[in-house]
Design a protein around this motif. Structure first.
Motif, PDB file in Angstrom:
ATOM      1  N   GLY A 250      -9.417  16.795 -21.706  1.00  0.00           N
ATOM      2  CA  GLY A 250      -8.066  16.794 -22.257  1.00  0.00           C
ATOM      3  C   GLY A 250      -7.097  17.460 -21.303  1.00  0.00           C
ATOM      4  O   GLY A 250      -7.440  17.836 -20.175  1.00  0.00           O
ATOM      5  N   PHE A 251      -5.869  17.593 -21.741  1.00  0.00           N
ATOM      6  CA  PHE A 251      -4.852  18.222 -20.912  1.00  0.00           C
ATOM      7  C   PHE A 251      -5.173  19.697 -20.692  1.00  0.00           C
ATOM      8  O   PHE A 251      -5.823  20.347 -21.535  1.00  0.00           O
ATOM      9  N   LEU A 252      -4.710  20.215 -19.569  1.00  0.00           N
ATOM     10  CA  LEU A 252      -5.017  21.598 -19.207  1.00  0.00           C
ATOM     11  C   LEU A 252      -4.148  22.608 -19.936  1.00  0.00           C
ATOM     12  O   LEU A 252      -4.481  23.793 -19.961  1.00  0.00           O
ATOM     13  N   GLY A 253      -3.052  22.183 -20.506  1.00  0.00           N
ATOM     14  CA  GLY A 253      -2.167  23.104 -21.210  1.00  0.00           C
ATOM     15  C   GLY A 253      -0.804  22.491 -21.440  1.00  0.00           C
ATOM     16  O   GLY A 253      -0.611  21.280 -21.291  1.00  0.00           O
ATOM     17  N   ILE A 254       0.136  23.337 -21.802  1.00  0.00           N
ATOM     18  CA  ILE A 254       1.509  22.912 -22.087  1.00  0.00           C
ATOM     19  C   ILE A 254       2.450  23.674 -21.180  1.00  0.00           C
ATOM     20  O   ILE A 254       2.362  24.899 -21.051  1.00  0.00           O
ATOM     21  N   LYS A 255       3.371  22.946 -20.559  1.00  0.00           N
ATOM     22  CA  LYS A 255       4.427  23.559 -19.772  1.00  0.00           C
ATOM     23  C   LYS A 255       5.719  23.521 -20.590  1.00  0.00           C
ATOM     24  O   LYS A 255       6.103  22.475 -21.106  1.00  0.00           O
ATOM     25  N   VAL A 256       6.357  24.670 -20.699  1.00  0.00           N
ATOM     26  CA  VAL A 256       7.583  24.811 -21.475  1.00  0.00           C
ATOM     27  C   VAL A 256       8.768  24.666 -20.537  1.00  0.00           C
ATOM     28  O   VAL A 256       8.959  25.480 -19.630  1.00  0.00           O
ATOM     29  N   LEU A 257       9.554  23.625 -20.748  1.00  0.00           N
ATOM     30  CA  LEU A 257      10.765  23.379 -19.968  1.00  0.00           C
ATOM     31  C   LEU A 257      11.967  23.746 -20.828  1.00  0.00           C
ATOM     32  O   LEU A 257      12.094  23.259 -21.957  1.00  0.00           O
ATOM     33  N   SER A 258      12.840  24.582 -20.310  1.00  0.00           N
ATOM     34  CA  SER A 258      13.917  25.128 -21.135  1.00  0.00           C
ATOM     35  C   SER A 258      15.218  25.221 -20.346  1.00  0.00           C
ATOM     36  O   SER A 258      15.214  25.387 -19.114  1.00  0.00           O
ATOM     37  N   ASP A 259      16.313  25.103 -21.081  1.00  0.00           N
ATOM     38  CA  ASP A 259      17.623  25.414 -20.533  1.00  0.00           C
ATOM     39  C   ASP A 259      17.794  26.931 -20.523  1.00  0.00           C
ATOM     40  O   ASP A 259      16.993  27.668 -21.129  1.00  0.00           O
ATOM     41  N   VAL A 260      18.836  27.422 -19.858  1.00  0.00           N
ATOM     42  CA  VAL A 260      19.076  28.867 -19.771  1.00  0.00           C
ATOM     43  C   VAL A 260      20.200  29.280 -20.715  1.00  0.00           C
ATOM     44  O   VAL A 260      19.978  29.995 -21.697  1.00  0.00           O
TER      45      VAL A 260
ATOM     46  N   GLU B 124      20.602  30.655  -7.263  1.00  0.00           N
ATOM     47  CA  GLU B 124      19.410  30.980  -8.043  1.00  0.00           C
ATOM     48  C   GLU B 124      19.100  32.473  -8.081  1.00  0.00           C
ATOM     49  O   GLU B 124      18.381  32.930  -8.972  1.00  0.00           O
ATOM     50  N   SER B 125      19.606  33.236  -7.111  1.00  0.00           N
ATOM     51  CA  SER B 125      19.232  34.648  -7.036  1.00  0.00           C
ATOM     52  C   SER B 125      19.665  35.426  -8.272  1.00  0.00           C
ATOM     53  O   SER B 125      18.949  36.324  -8.734  1.00  0.00           O
ATOM     54  N   LYS B 126      20.829  35.087  -8.826  1.00  0.00           N
ATOM     55  CA  LYS B 126      21.301  35.785 -10.028  1.00  0.00           C
ATOM     56  C   LYS B 126      20.380  35.515 -11.206  1.00  0.00           C
ATOM     57  O   LYS B 126      20.044  36.426 -11.973  1.00  0.00           O
ATOM     58  N   SER B 127      19.951  34.270 -11.371  1.00  0.00           N
ATOM     59  CA  SER B 127      19.046  33.937 -12.475  1.00  0.00           C
ATOM     60  C   SER B 127      17.705  34.632 -12.314  1.00  0.00           C
ATOM     61  O   SER B 127      17.146  35.165 -13.285  1.00  0.00           O
ATOM     62  N   TYR B 128      17.179  34.646 -11.095  1.00  0.00           N
ATOM     63  CA  TYR B 128      15.892  35.302 -10.884  1.00  0.00           C
ATOM     64  C   TYR B 128      15.986  36.809 -11.076  1.00  0.00           C
ATOM     65  O   TYR B 128      15.001  37.447 -11.472  1.00  0.00           O
ATOM     66  N   SER B 129      17.125  37.394 -10.815  1.00  0.00           N
ATOM     67  CA  SER B 129      17.300  38.823 -11.101  1.00  0.00           C
ATOM     68  C   SER B 129      17.187  39.092 -12.599  1.00  0.00           C
ATOM     69  O   SER B 129      16.555  40.071 -13.023  1.00  0.00           O
ATOM     70  N   SER B 130      17.781  38.203 -13.407  1.00  0.00           N
ATOM     71  CA  SER B 130      17.660  38.348 -14.862  1.00  0.00           C
ATOM     72  C   SER B 130      16.223  38.149 -15.309  1.00  0.00           C
ATOM     73  O   SER B 130      15.724  38.883 -16.179  1.00  0.00           O
ATOM     74  N   PHE B 131      15.519  37.188 -14.719  1.00  0.00           N
ATOM     75  CA  PHE B 131      14.131  36.944 -15.093  1.00  0.00           C
ATOM     76  C   PHE B 131      13.249  38.151 -14.753  1.00  0.00           C
ATOM     77  O   PHE B 131      12.386  38.548 -15.547  1.00  0.00           O
ATOM     78  N   ARG B 132      13.460  38.740 -13.579  1.00  0.00           N
ATOM     79  CA  ARG B 132      12.652  39.899 -13.190  1.00  0.00           C
ATOM     80  C   ARG B 132      12.899  41.077 -14.122  1.00  0.00           C
ATOM     81  O   ARG B 132      11.975  41.831 -14.434  1.00  0.00           O
ATOM     82  N   ALA B 133      14.149  41.241 -14.552  1.00  0.00           N
ATOM     83  CA  ALA B 133      14.439  42.325 -15.502  1.00  0.00           C
ATOM     84  C   ALA B 133      13.703  42.109 -16.819  1.00  0.00           C
ATOM     85  O   ALA B 133      13.181  43.054 -17.414  1.00  0.00           O
TER      86      ALA B 133
END
Length: 766
Positions: free
Chosen positions: A442-452, A515-524
């Motif tokens: 079967g499938f290996l899992g589910i990938k969640v695709l999302s807006d920000v 992208e750097s601003k978004s990744y800063s929020s993700f790291r936080a």
């Protein structure tokens, strides 16, 4: 032989060092392709500066002699008059009108716009190509400016000021050339961030690799020497740049003062300023000569040693040491210094089977950071084709788990610009996905695709980010990340996984600027423990975003159609990278996510899209959807009943969890619905406590009412399923204010109850 520097000598190190006399190193440096852009541009600038000095000397002969304290033209002898007539007939620099200056500036600006906007263009295929392109733009601006200044009748009377301005321009041009053409020291190691997928890959390598728990002595020695040699090449020039950057502002401030003095006293200071600028140009000449000699001689010595170390490591047939070196050396900088010799050694190691999956991902990451020429694309294809089954999935996950804008999507659809190579890679992914699914049954899992915006984070109603003003700006919606973590059903702590992907409408501008601003929020969020791992971010297109922003006030929500279609196309391309996974898409109805989700469901012939969650945030107007476009666009149809069932609208993520459970109990169990509801209550109370002023107004009570309604629905589902525990009750805003006041009073009383001895020794404060 021009390529003799690629052969490894069998002599001892002392004998090898004796052979590296300056002439031999300079000859070897001339044939090193990585040095060619630096040398050619330095020579080109030197030739042009020489020509500009000739033009300055011509100015002395054709009427500026008096300003320099020389004999004026009226007192020249017959030979001097003949020279004047010759220069007047040649008229080498009086042809340059202001329209030519404007045209040259327009060409330079157009080239820069193309450089920053067209990132898939040929100017970005390699870092040396970028350096040459930017330096040419700088040269056009500086050369055009100097030519106009020397031919303008308005400012020719202030020759000293012209000399100062020209010196400033050429000094800045040489500095920018050095900065663009030199090797970038900002190429990080493969392990660039904590709590990324790559950290877990290293743990796995240490636990499962051959002799992994031991530190190989040869690997330690070679890694230390390689880091030292790379630092010698990169750190030498960048150390000079750091010193220059400290002094450049005072130098330019002083130069502007001298220019003003030259304009104020054109007759008195022209000779002194001319002599000072000639001294500066002489120093600039000396710097160019020193730089070329250093590139051709001193740097080449370090390059030769790097190549010898890598070749020796390959000949030792020690795969453990090789993997250790790849983990502890910045491979992007290693390839930049060692050039084709290092690339050939790494490909030989691949053919000999000395690389594991993680080492292959390290090499691909280094090639992406170094720049993808045609030969690099073939090397990446050869590396990918050696991975089969679950190893191919692991390789893709490691490339995606960078914690930055370098990811698998960029590699396949941007860096690999050869269509045949991209087709080979995608075909290999599809074949190995079938093998992995067959082995996993079967499938290996589910990938969640999302807006920000307005899906993960509230936009606060600020245009163009979004339209939801029911929450404060940049606040994470309650239980959103908890739902994403549960949907990522294959994720386990300390395992290689990167199944959370954000499809943002924010456009990609230039490299990682947007992208750097978004990744800063993700790291936080990861550091705070709210996000279970760093996600992958797939940005939108600049053209679609600008078009939507410019036409929004006329077309309203229909202006976001191109943005929604871009997200749909990105989703289709992304599913080709991971055919072994299923997907869940989360968005909102404020922009183009609803249209994108409906098209995903309508074209889901493989039935890999489990559900589409749409957060209802639009307060005024009609949401952009297939229904709203029916009759205006051809080929758009309505969803079938089964597809509509997988399209879920929600006001809170508790409501989304309830509907997901009712739609597909295998996707969310009753216990998981309870976890999401409990997380929503705790996070919403914490959010209101942090933003009491925002939620005290009557107009901001809607989120509380919506959450209470969905908590009631969740409790009914849990009761029907026989869930033994009751969900926690949501507190009112008055109860939250009382608890905050009581907590503040308790803190104040505990601080005032400290004894004098505790205050003296600081125990109470601690």
């Amino acid at each position: 032989c021009p390529c003799s520097h690629r052969r490894v000598s069998t002599r001892s190190p002392s004998q090898q060092s004796q052979l590296c006399f300056p002439g031999r190193a300079i000859i070897m440096g001339w044939y090193n392709r990585s040095h060619l852009p630096i040398v050619l541009l330095a020579v080109f600038f030197a030739v042009w500066i020489s020509y500009s000095r000739f033009v300055a000397f011509e100015d002395l002969l054709t009427g500026q002699a008096g300003s320099y304290g020389l004999t004026p033209p009226s007192e020249w002898t017959g030979d001097e008059v003949c020279m004047l007539d010759f220069c007047a007939r040649k008229d080498l620099h009086r042809w340059y009108p202001a329209s030519h200056l404007l045209a040259a500036y327009g060409v330079a600006v157009a080239l820069l716009i193309v450089y920053f906007v067209w990132e898939r263009g040929p100017c970005h295929h390699h870092r040396s190509t970028e350096a040459v392109y930017l330096t040419v733009c700088v040269f056009i601006i500086v050369a055009a400016s100097e030519r106009w200044e020397r031919s303008s009748a308005v400012i020719t009377s202030s020759s000293g000021a012209i000399e100062v301005r020209s010196a400033m321009q050429w000094g800045m041009a040489i500095y920018l050339m050095m900065k663009y053409c030199d090797i970038d020291e900002a190429v990080p190691h493969f392990l660039v961030q904590e709590k990324t997928t790559r950290i877990y890959a290293k743990c796995k390598t240490l636990l499962e690799g051959k002799n992994g728990l031991e530190r190989p002595p040869m690997g330690i020695r070679v890694a230390d020497e390689l880091n030292r040699e790379i630092l010698a090449v990169v750190g030498r020039s960048h150390g000079f740049q750091e010193k220059l950057e400290i002094a450049i502002l005072p130098l330019f401030f002083s130069a502007f003062m001298l220019e003003e003095l030259g304009l104020a006293y054109p007759q008195e200071l022209s000779l002194a300023l001319g002599i000072a600028c000639n001294v500066f140009y002489t120093a600039l000449y000396g710097f160019n000569v020193y730089w070329i000699m250093w590139v051709l001689h001193f740097r080449q010595l370090h390059v030769t040693k790097v190549q010898r170390l890598v070749k020796g490591l390959l000949n030792a047939h020690d795969d453990v040491s090789l993997r250790y070196v790849l983990w502890h050396v910045p491979v992007g900088s290693l390839i930049a210094v060692g050039a084709e010799h290092v690339e050939d050694c790494l490909m030989q190691a691949l053919l000999r089977g000395m690389l594991d999956t993680t080492s292959k991902a390290v090499i691909i990451d280094g090639l992406m950071k170094f720049g993808m020429r045609s030969r690099h694309q073939k090397q990446v294809r050869d590396i990918i084709l050696t991975c089969a089954g679950r190893d191919a999935t692991e390789l893709k996950t490691l490339i995606d788990g960078s914690g930055g804008y370098q990811n698998l999507y960029k590699l396949v659809y941007t860096d690999i610009f050869d269509a045949s190579i991209r087709s080979d890679v995608l075909e290999h992914f599809e074949q190995e996905a079938e093998v992995a699914k067959a082995k996993n049954q079967g499938f290996l899992g589910i990938k969640v695709l999302s807006d920000v915006d307005d899906t993960l984070l509230s936009s606060g109603g600020s245009f163009p980010a979004g339209c939801d003003s029911s929450f404060p700006k940049h606040v994470v919606y309650p239980a959103c990340l908890k739902l994403y973590q549960i949907l990522d059903n294959s994720w386990e702590p300390n395992q290689i996984s990167c199944n959370m992907v954000f499809l943002s409408a924010r456009p990609h501008v230039y490299k990682n600027v947007a992208e750097s601003k978004s990744y800063s929020s993700f790291r936080a969020l990861v550091t705070a423990g709210e996000m279970h791992h760093l996600p992958t971010l797939l940005p939108g297109k600049l053209s679609s975003g600008m078009k939507a922003c410019l036409t929004f006030f006329c077309r309203r929500t229909r202006a976001w159609k191109s943005v929604g279609l871009d997200k749909y196309n990105t989703y289709c391309n992304y599913t080709k990278l991971y055919p072994e996974y299923e997907f869940v898409f989360c968005g909102d109805d404020g922009q183009g996510d609803l249209l994108a989700g409906q098209k995903m469901l309508a074209e889901d012939h493989q039935k890999v899209l489990r559900a589409v969650l749409i957060h209802q945030v639009l307060q005024h107007g009609t949401a952009l959807s297939l229904e709203s476009l029916q009759g205006r666009e051809e080929g758009e149809g309505l969803l079938e009943s089964g597809e509509r069932r997988r399209l879920i609208f929600h006001r809170t993520y508790v409501g989304a969890a309830v509907d997901l459970h009712l739609c597909d109990p295998r996707l969310l169990s009753v216990a998981q619905v309870a976890q999401i509801a409990e997380s929503a209550v705790a996070e919403f109370d914490r959010t209101r406590l942090m933003h009491l002023d925002f939620f005290q107004t009557d107009r901001n009570l809607e989120p509380e009412e919506a959450l209470r309604h969905d908590l009631k629905r969740a409790q009914e589902v849990l009761t029907q399923a026989g869930y033994p525990e009751e969900l926690p009750q949501l507190r009112t805003i008055a109860e939250i204010e009382d608890s905050a006041r009581i907590s503040s009073e308790q803190t104040a009383s505990s601080s005032s109850s400290c004894s004098e001895s505790e205050l003296d020794d600081g125990t109470c404060a601690n």
